[in-house]
Write an enzyme that holds these catalytic residues in place. Sequence first.
Site, PDB file in Angstrom:
ATOM      1  N   VAL A 138       0.940  -1.152   0.091  1.00 43.03           N
ATOM      2  CA  VAL A 138       0.068   0.086  -0.037  1.00 43.03           C
ATOM      3  C   VAL A 138       0.835   1.309   0.097  1.00 43.03           C
ATOM      4  O   VAL A 138       2.000   1.136   0.652  1.00 43.03           O
ATOM      5  CB  VAL A 138      -0.858  -0.059   1.314  1.00 43.03           C
ATOM      6  CG1 VAL A 138      -1.747   1.307   1.448  1.00 43.03           C
ATOM      7  CG2 VAL A 138      -1.971  -1.160   1.134  1.00 43.03           C
ATOM      8  N   ASN A 149       7.234   5.800  -0.504  1.00 43.21           N
ATOM      9  CA  ASN A 149       8.285   5.190  -0.578  1.00 43.21           C
ATOM     10  C   ASN A 149       9.015   4.531   0.709  1.00 43.21           C
ATOM     11  O   ASN A 149      10.233   4.498   0.856  1.00 43.21           O
ATOM     12  CB  ASN A 149       9.338   5.971  -1.438  1.00 43.21           C
ATOM     13  CG  ASN A 149       8.959   6.451  -2.871  1.00 43.21           C
ATOM     14  OD1 ASN A 149       8.415   5.600  -3.587  1.00 43.21           O
ATOM     15  ND2 ASN A 149       9.296   7.637  -3.103  1.00 43.21           N
ATOM     16  N   ARG A 150       8.128   4.285   1.567  1.00 42.00           N
ATOM     17  CA  ARG A 150       8.481   3.807   2.911  1.00 42.00           C
ATOM     18  C   ARG A 150       9.127   4.956   3.519  1.00 42.00           C
ATOM     19  O   ARG A 150       9.979   4.456   4.611  1.00 42.00           O
ATOM     20  CB  ARG A 150       9.126   2.399   2.716  1.00 42.00           C
ATOM     21  CG  ARG A 150       8.581   1.267   2.070  1.00 42.00           C
ATOM     22  CD  ARG A 150       7.203   1.177   2.920  1.00 42.00           C
ATOM     23  NE  ARG A 150       6.309  -0.089   2.553  1.00 42.00           N
ATOM     24  CZ  ARG A 150       5.131   0.078   1.903  1.00 42.00           C
ATOM     25  NH1 ARG A 150       4.554   1.086   1.562  1.00 42.00           N
ATOM     26  NH2 ARG A 150       4.519  -0.957   1.557  1.00 42.00           N
ATOM     27  N   LEU A 151       9.294   6.050   3.310  1.00 45.29           N
ATOM     28  CA  LEU A 151      10.129   7.105   4.167  1.00 45.29           C
ATOM     29  C   LEU A 151       9.197   7.627   4.868  1.00 45.29           C
ATOM     30  O   LEU A 151       8.709   8.920   4.909  1.00 45.29           O
ATOM     31  CB  LEU A 151      10.598   8.250   3.080  1.00 45.29           C
ATOM     32  CG  LEU A 151      11.974   8.729   3.279  1.00 45.29           C
ATOM     33  CD1 LEU A 151      12.975   7.516   3.533  1.00 45.29           C
ATOM     34  CD2 LEU A 151      12.449   9.688   1.998  1.00 45.29           C
TER      35      LEU A 151
END
Length: 227
Positions: A21, A204-206
């Site tokens: 997601v 972006n998982r940041l």
Amino acid sequence: MTNSLPPAERRASADLAAMRVSYGGDADLVESWLDDGWFPLVTSWLDEAVAAQIAEPNAMVLATVDADGHPATRTVLCKEITPAGVVFYTNYGSAKGVALQAHPYASASFPWIAIQRQVTFRGHVSKVDAADTQAYWNTRPRGSRLGAWASEQSSLVSSREALEQRLTEVTARFEGDDDIPVPPDWGGFRIAPVSVEFWQGRNNRLHNRIRVDIDESGTTMLVRLQP
Ligand SMILES: Cc1cc2nc3c(=O)[nH]c(=O)nc-3n(C[C@H](O)[C@H](O)[C@H](O)COP(=O)(O)O)c2cc1C
């Protein structure tokens, strides 16, 4: 032991590896959101979780460590959040109750995944005083009170029927009593936070992670963590 994947017929049918997601879209969590401390931000995120109609927004995953140093997790319902900490109710003789009395330190996470947020408390645990437990007990429906009497939580039971038999017995025992007392082994625990971490999902998982560390004098310090 090999690292090979299990045969297809023994894998979950859902494609777990492909589940992904993307987060983000709302304003970035920044340090100034914590200018007034952790408490107002937790309550405002909880209000947003309620508004988003998340199932059981007061559910939190509670981690304890037993006397042997072994961790265990389970979900409990948070019944109070104040600047003094988070409170839940349970059976003091349950696995978690015994663990917390041997090792009175816990972690509890609210996984508000539908709004891309998580809040994690860590801290010292103490029993809620008897008057507060009584006040909460008085708000519980009769069926929940009887259930608390019927269950020696975490003990083995031979069958579903045996459990229902216990409920039948306590129902008969308290028939006609409007004031079912608090079971002797039942009550609240409060986690007084040593840290409260706010997590917000980002692209972006940041992700954003800001933790409030609270020392013994109550002084707080903010730290930002890598995702
Ligand atoms: C949504 C949800 C809410 C729960 N709320 C509580 C609770 O408030 N108190 C409680 O003792 N158990 C609650 N439980 C059950 C616990 O997860 C757990 O099964 C039980 O407390 C026994 O845990 P233990 O054997 O580790 O002590 C809840 C479970 C779920 C799924």
